[in-house]
Write an enzyme that holds these catalytic residues in place. Structure first.
Site, mmCIF file in Angstrom:
data_model
loop_
_atom_site.group_PDB
_atom_site.id
_atom_site.type_symbol
_atom_site.label_atom_id
_atom_site.label_comp_id
_atom_site.label_asym_id
_atom_site.label_seq_id
_atom_site.Cartn_x
_atom_site.Cartn_y
_atom_site.Cartn_z
ATOM 1 N N HIS A 193 0.814 -1.219 0.000
ATOM 2 C CA HIS A 193 0.000 0.000 0.000
ATOM 3 C C HIS A 193 0.849 1.272 0.000
ATOM 4 O O HIS A 193 0.348 2.349 -0.306
ATOM 5 C CB HIS A 193 -1.000 -0.010 1.163
ATOM 6 C CG HIS A 193 -0.409 0.289 2.513
ATOM 7 N ND1 HIS A 193 -0.099 -0.684 3.428
ATOM 8 C CD2 HIS A 193 -0.097 1.462 3.110
ATOM 9 C CE1 HIS A 193 0.372 -0.133 4.528
ATOM 10 N NE2 HIS A 193 0.389 1.180 4.364
ATOM 11 N N ASP A 215 0.294 -7.568 1.474
ATOM 12 C CA ASP A 215 0.662 -6.163 1.614
ATOM 13 C C ASP A 215 2.179 -5.973 1.654
ATOM 14 O O ASP A 215 2.710 -5.234 2.483
ATOM 15 C CB ASP A 215 0.027 -5.551 2.861
ATOM 16 C CG ASP A 215 0.095 -4.020 2.847
ATOM 17 O OD1 ASP A 215 0.218 -3.433 1.747
ATOM 18 O OD2 ASP A 215 0.055 -3.416 3.934
ATOM 19 N N GLY A 252 3.108 6.548 7.761
ATOM 20 C CA GLY A 252 4.494 6.787 7.348
ATOM 21 C C GLY A 252 5.433 5.732 7.893
ATOM 22 O O GLY A 252 6.498 5.482 7.326
ATOM 23 N N ASN A 253 5.049 5.097 9.020
ATOM 24 C CA ASN A 253 5.832 3.972 9.546
ATOM 25 C C ASN A 253 5.625 2.705 8.724
ATOM 26 O O ASN A 253 6.396 1.750 8.838
ATOM 27 C CB ASN A 253 5.447 3.660 10.996
ATOM 28 C CG ASN A 253 6.202 4.488 12.001
ATOM 29 O OD1 ASN A 253 5.621 5.300 12.712
ATOM 30 N ND2 ASN A 253 7.522 4.302 12.080
ATOM 31 N N SER A 254 4.570 2.695 7.912
ATOM 32 C CA SER A 254 4.268 1.513 7.107
ATOM 33 C C SER A 254 5.466 1.115 6.259
ATOM 34 O O SER A 254 6.037 1.939 5.551
ATOM 35 C CB SER A 254 3.069 1.782 6.198
ATOM 36 O OG SER A 254 1.889 1.934 6.938
ATOM 37 N N MET A 297 -18.174 -15.596 -5.518
ATOM 38 C CA MET A 297 -18.631 -16.249 -4.290
ATOM 39 C C MET A 297 -19.483 -15.311 -3.436
ATOM 40 O O MET A 297 -19.293 -14.092 -3.449
ATOM 41 C CB MET A 297 -17.428 -16.711 -3.464
ATOM 42 C CG MET A 297 -16.487 -17.655 -4.196
ATOM 43 S SD MET A 297 -15.027 -18.082 -3.203
ATOM 44 C CE MET A 297 -14.128 -16.524 -3.185
#
Length: 413
Positions: free
Chosen positions: A146, A176, A258-260, A318
């Site tokens: 992301h 991710d 921002g730590n992602s 589904m």
């Protein structure tokens, strides 16, 4: 004999008084020592007041001044930060900004046209990444999908301020994770990964990244591991429906936007996870989550090799049984005792499902021996199967239970 008794009583009385005085003096001394009595005029304990004036450095005119910082710069967290910070970078997601006004079309050498429109690359978002491998003239960075999603270009800012163009090697929305490639010229430090299966609740957790973007690049926070193997529901496509359940490490170390993509380390400086998300709410404090390092290493290797994570597909649309109304259940002739499972809405032509004979309105209740309760559990079971495996699906068709064997090939191009 009476005189002797009086003399003995007098001696006992004097001894008692002296003993009492000694106890009183000792008690007062202890109270002074522990701070219950002291020089404070208001009767407060010394621990509740500022240090005595004679311990505060002042100038000749009695102005208070600062003194030498006696805090340790060799603490374990400081050591981990200093040894690891160069392996953590800022990741900048650049996207085209289109301008529909013909009077302000950009026609210079920086023109980035796409589908006849013009635009300049602008910062769309900022995150973090971890340098995990250096191979000759290339270095590899793992970050969150992301963080780079939708980018037209990606730049990386090293801890020393060096700005580098990065290439997206591959990405995977389900885990991710994404891998970037940069030149290795300025790379001096790569991260070491720990076995995340050995992480214990209560161990020290140290997060390094760029909270709120480049202005706070290479920030460090610390806490503990608050939980392991935490299931967290994820809405991949933003439609408000849970598509996936991530199994993550929970920490109370501050994780902010921002730590992602940044590192979650143990007190030995090893990466135990890649910071990915947090619960953001006025009523929640200190609940951040990281993708376990064992999964990071596995997925990063696949992204390096193939640019994607290859997974088998079933080839159906589904719907969850528990999302249907009672009238829908009756119309589809679903037995009343069936409370969960996945209903096939459509079978894709040429898919694995069609080849196996699956049909519209079949209800999948088991994947091999794994109970299928909803689309998330079916997807988790499906994606854990190696490509080429033959699996047995338990289905309900026309109110009767039966089994179907399906070969799990990857998606058709």
């Amino acid at each position: 004999m009476a005189a002797n008794n009086k003399h003995q009583l007098l001696k006992n009385f004097v001894a008692g008084v002296l003993g009492g005085l000694l106890v009183l003096i000792a008690g007062i001394a202890i109270m002074f020592q522990t701070g219950y009595l002291g020089p404070s005029s208001n009767g407060a304990r010394d621990s509740d007041t500022v240090a005595p004036a004679e311990n505060t450095p002042t100038t000749e005119d009695n102005t208070v001044v600062t003194s030498e910082n006696k805090g340790s710069s060799n603490s374990n967290i400081a050591t981990v930060f200093n040894n690891s910070k160069d392996a953590v970078v800022s990741v900048i997601n650049l996207q085209k900004s289109h301008n529909d006004n013909p009077f302000f079309n950009n026609t210079d050498d920086n023109d980035n046209s796409e589908s006849g429109e013009t635009g300049d690359l602008q910062t769309s978002s900022e995150g973090s990444g971890v340098i995990y491998k250096k191979d000759d003239d290339k270095a590899y960075i793992v970050t969150n999908n992301h963080v780079i999603s939708g980018s037209d270009a990606v730049k990386v800012l090293l801890s020393d301020g060096t700005n580098i163009d990065a290439k997206v090697v591959g990405s995977d929305e389900w885990t991710d994770l994404a891998v970037l490639e940069i030149p290795s010229d300025n790379i001096t430090t790569v991260a070491e990964f720990a076995d995340s299966d050995e992480v214990k609740v209560g161990q020290v957790a140290i997060a390094i990244g760029s909270p709120l973007g480049l202005d706070y690049a290479t920030s460090v926070t610390s806490g503990i591991i608050s939980g392991v193997d935490r299931p967290v529901d994820v809405d991949i496509d933003g439609d408000g429906t849970v598509d996936w359940t991530s199994t993550v490490i929970q920490t109370d170390a501050a994780i902010n936007p921002g730590n992602s993509g940044g590192a979650l380390l143990n007190d030995a400086g090893q990466v135990v996870g890649i910071n990915s998300m947090k619960i953001s709410s006025d009523t929640v404090e200190g609940m951040g989550f990281a993708i376990p390092s064992n999964e990071v290493v596995k997925i990063a290797a696949e992204l390096e090799k193939d640019g994607e994570v290859k997974r088998p597909v079933l080839g159906v649309s589904m719907v969850n049984v528990n999302e249907l109304s009672q009238s829908n259940l009756s119309q589809l002739n679903i037995p009343s005792d069936v409370k969960s499972g996945v209903i096939i809405g459509q079978v894709v032509s040429g898919s694995n499902a069609e080849k196996a004979g699956l049909k519209e309105y079949d209800i999948i209740t088991k994947y091999n021996d794994t109970e299928v309760t909803d689309t998330v559990s079916l997807r988790k079971a499906l994606y854990s199967s190696p490509i080429g495996d033959k699996v047995t699906l338990t289905i309900i068709r026309d109110a009767k239970e039966q089994t179907v064997d399906v070969t799990m090939d990857e998606a058709m191009s």
